[in-house]
Write a protein that holds these residues in place. Structure first.
Motif, mmCIF file in Angstrom:
data_model
loop_
_atom_site.group_PDB
_atom_site.id
_atom_site.type_symbol
_atom_site.label_atom_id
_atom_site.label_comp_id
_atom_site.label_asym_id
_atom_site.label_seq_id
_atom_site.Cartn_x
_atom_site.Cartn_y
_atom_site.Cartn_z
ATOM 1 N N ASP A 147 4.367 0.448 -7.099
ATOM 2 C CA ASP A 147 3.123 0.801 -6.429
ATOM 3 C C ASP A 147 2.260 1.611 -7.395
ATOM 4 O OD1 ASP A 147 1.093 1.924 -4.887
ATOM 5 O OD2 ASP A 147 2.390 2.313 -3.171
ATOM 6 N N PRO A 148 0.985 1.220 -7.611
ATOM 7 C CA PRO A 148 0.126 1.971 -8.540
ATOM 8 C C PRO A 148 -0.018 3.447 -8.167
ATOM 9 C CG PRO A 148 -0.890 -0.129 -7.946
ATOM 10 C CD PRO A 148 0.298 0.038 -7.058
ATOM 11 N N GLU A 149 0.060 3.771 -6.879
ATOM 12 C CA GLU A 149 -0.100 5.156 -6.431
ATOM 13 C C GLU A 149 1.221 5.927 -6.440
ATOM 14 O OE1 GLU A 149 -3.051 6.454 -5.859
ATOM 15 O OE2 GLU A 149 -3.991 4.526 -6.311
ATOM 16 N N ASP A 150 2.327 5.212 -6.267
ATOM 17 C CA ASP A 150 3.633 5.856 -6.212
ATOM 18 C C ASP A 150 4.671 4.913 -6.820
ATOM 19 O OD1 ASP A 150 5.994 7.149 -5.712
ATOM 20 O OD2 ASP A 150 5.730 7.287 -3.533
ATOM 21 N N PRO A 151 4.865 4.972 -8.141
ATOM 22 C CA PRO A 151 5.761 4.036 -8.829
ATOM 23 C C PRO A 151 7.209 4.075 -8.351
ATOM 24 C CG PRO A 151 4.355 5.171 -10.398
ATOM 25 C CD PRO A 151 4.175 5.859 -9.088
ATOM 26 N N SER A 152 7.571 5.092 -7.569
ATOM 27 C CA SER A 152 8.937 5.140 -7.041
ATOM 28 C C SER A 152 9.137 4.121 -5.925
ATOM 29 C CB SER A 152 9.268 6.540 -6.519
ATOM 30 O OG SER A 152 8.507 6.834 -5.342
ATOM 31 N N LYS A 153 8.056 3.528 -5.456
ATOM 32 C CA LYS A 153 8.106 2.520 -4.410
ATOM 33 C C LYS A 153 7.553 1.196 -4.920
ATOM 34 C CE LYS A 153 7.657 5.807 -0.610
ATOM 35 N NZ LYS A 153 6.874 6.177 0.625
ATOM 36 N N GLY A 154 7.931 0.138 -4.246
ATOM 37 C CA GLY A 154 7.379 -1.166 -4.565
ATOM 38 C C GLY A 154 6.064 -1.385 -3.839
ATOM 39 N N ALA A 155 5.229 -2.284 -4.372
ATOM 40 C CA ALA A 155 3.932 -2.585 -3.756
ATOM 41 C C ALA A 155 3.889 -4.041 -3.310
ATOM 42 C CB ALA A 155 2.802 -2.318 -4.742
ATOM 43 N N LEU A 156 3.425 -4.250 -2.094
ATOM 44 C CA LEU A 156 3.124 -5.598 -1.595
ATOM 45 C C LEU A 156 1.627 -5.636 -1.332
ATOM 46 C CD1 LEU A 156 4.021 -8.404 -0.536
ATOM 47 C CD2 LEU A 156 4.255 -7.340 1.717
ATOM 48 N N ASP A 187 -3.550 -2.037 0.540
ATOM 49 C CA ASP A 187 -4.814 -2.628 0.995
ATOM 50 C C ASP A 187 -5.718 -2.835 -0.218
ATOM 51 O OD1 ASP A 187 -7.084 -3.441 2.261
ATOM 52 O OD2 ASP A 187 -7.510 -1.526 3.246
ATOM 53 N N THR A 188 -6.053 -4.114 -0.506
ATOM 54 C CA THR A 188 -6.901 -4.406 -1.672
ATOM 55 C C THR A 188 -8.386 -4.304 -1.335
ATOM 56 O OG1 THR A 188 -6.779 -6.765 -1.131
ATOM 57 C CG2 THR A 188 -5.182 -5.904 -2.706
ATOM 58 N N GLY A 189 -8.725 -4.263 -0.059
ATOM 59 C CA GLY A 189 -10.102 -4.040 0.364
ATOM 60 C C GLY A 189 -10.988 -5.256 0.378
ATOM 61 N N SER A 190 -10.874 -6.088 -0.649
ATOM 62 C CA SER A 190 -11.766 -7.240 -0.763
ATOM 63 C C SER A 190 -11.101 -8.308 -1.624
ATOM 64 C CB SER A 190 -13.093 -6.831 -1.406
ATOM 65 O OG SER A 190 -12.878 -6.417 -2.750
ATOM 66 N N ALA A 191 -11.714 -9.493 -1.634
ATOM 67 C CA ALA A 191 -11.205 -10.563 -2.499
ATOM 68 C C ALA A 191 -11.271 -10.136 -3.960
ATOM 69 C CB ALA A 191 -12.003 -11.843 -2.268
ATOM 70 N N ALA A 192 -12.350 -9.445 -4.331
ATOM 71 C CA ALA A 192 -12.485 -8.980 -5.714
ATOM 72 C C ALA A 192 -11.388 -7.973 -6.062
ATOM 73 C CB ALA A 192 -13.860 -8.352 -5.919
ATOM 74 N N GLY A 193 -11.057 -7.108 -5.101
ATOM 75 C CA GLY A 193 -9.988 -6.145 -5.324
ATOM 76 C C GLY A 193 -8.640 -6.819 -5.495
#
Length: 334
Positions: A147-156, A187-193
């Protein structure tokens, strides 16, 4: 019959100085095509326009389109003649009725793979970890997808806000117990994100795991591996729960593949055999579409630019749709 008698008969039939109006069963005539407002469909409209005009002598008009308005106009008014790329899941019941009642005709599956959705990882990561083939496999390794905000966790990474795929991704996140397995839903927020998150991961050769769909420019530029759901698609559960907000008890489910058709009006199919022969033969793969959409993005190309790029770059593909004579006419204009 003497020459004088023939001349008098000719004048009576056709008028003085007129030429006989001979029927031409091989003629094409006027054709109207919907240029839908997403890239793959817009490029398809231009490819059809170029081939039908240059190869068959059709008089083609492109009209602005979108799934629901274009389908309604074709169904109710019989125009435009052709929708090159209609995602059938959006209008399935109405399309089935229109076909059954002889108002519309499905001429071909333009996308040979269908419209594809799912959860993906970068191809380089799939190659490095061949044991990761399913969603459950990926969820065993949060350390590979930090996870970009918390590397100790995985991100989906989730689908863009406001899209129905955001709902399905959230439900499947719960269904697979991803939080308990060490993953955060990002949450990526948008298609661009969402696109930016994939591009950033690729540039750094980092792990990435999340929702995406094909065919798209991003998957054409950044090869990704779609993970198996581990279960087949349960349509009833998908319609009743997976795709619905606040589903109380979602279960693992596979994204359905969307049929993507070229659709024409019944009247057009009956009067224009020339164009129909071409449309029945014309189709391409998601991988190929992704490649020319990536070219379009990188070169800021229009739909027209990209259609010409496709015709110039992939002659073996489109020449299989037409006769050698038609191919020669099209090729001469490139």
């Amino acid at each position: 019959m003497t020459k004088l008698e023939f001349s008098l008969l000719f004048s009576l039939c056709f008028g003085a100085g007129a030429a006989p109006a001979l029927a031409d069963e091989g003629s094409c005539g006027a054709v109207s095509i919907a240029e839908m407002n997403w890239a793959s469909a817009g490029v398809a409209a231009w490819v059809d326009k170029i081939i039908l005009e240059e190869g068959y002598g059709c008089d083609v008009t492109l009209v602005t389109g979108d799934t629901m308005p274009t389908f309604a106009s074709m169904n109710e008014k019989g125009e435009p003649d052709i929708a090159p790329e209609l995602w059938a899941n959006a209008v399935k019941l109405a399309l089935d009725a229109a076909v059954a009642e002889d108002r519309m005709v499905i001429s071909a599956n333009i996308l040979t793979d269908g419209g594809v959705e799912g959860w993906w990882i970068p191809q380089y990561l799939a190659d490095a970890h061949p044991e990761i083939r399913t969603v459950e496999d990926a969820l065993k390794h949060p350390e590979l997808f930090p996870d970009p905000e918390d590397p100790s966790k995985g991100a989906l990474f989730n689908c863009p806000s406001g899209w129905n795929c955001q709902v399905s991704t959230e439900n499947l996140y719960r269904a697979y117990g991803a939080e308990a397995k060490g993953f955060e839903l990002v949450d990526t927020g948008s298609a661009a994100g969402l696109d930016g998150s994939i591009a950033n991961a690729y540039e750094r050769k980092q792990g990435w795991f999340g929702y995406y769909w094909a065919p798209t420019a991003i998957l054409g530029k950044y090869p990704m591996a779609r993970l198996e759901a581990g279960v087949p698609n349960d349509k009833a559960a998908w319609d009743a729960c997976t795709s619905q907000p606040d589903c109380p008890d979602p279960k693992p489910n596979a994204y359905p593949t969307s049929d993507v058709f070229t659709v024409v009006t019944k009247a057009f199919s009956e009067k224009n055999a020339v164009a129909m022969d071409y449309l029945k033969a014309r189709s391409w793969s998601n991988d190929l579409v992704g490649k020319f959409l990536a070219w379009q993005t990188d070169n800021q190309g229009t739909n027209e630019d990209t259609a010409y790029h496709f015709l110039e770059t992939y002659p073996d593909v489109w020449k299989a749709w037409v006769s050698p004579e038609v191919a020669a006419k099209v090729e001469a204009t490139l």
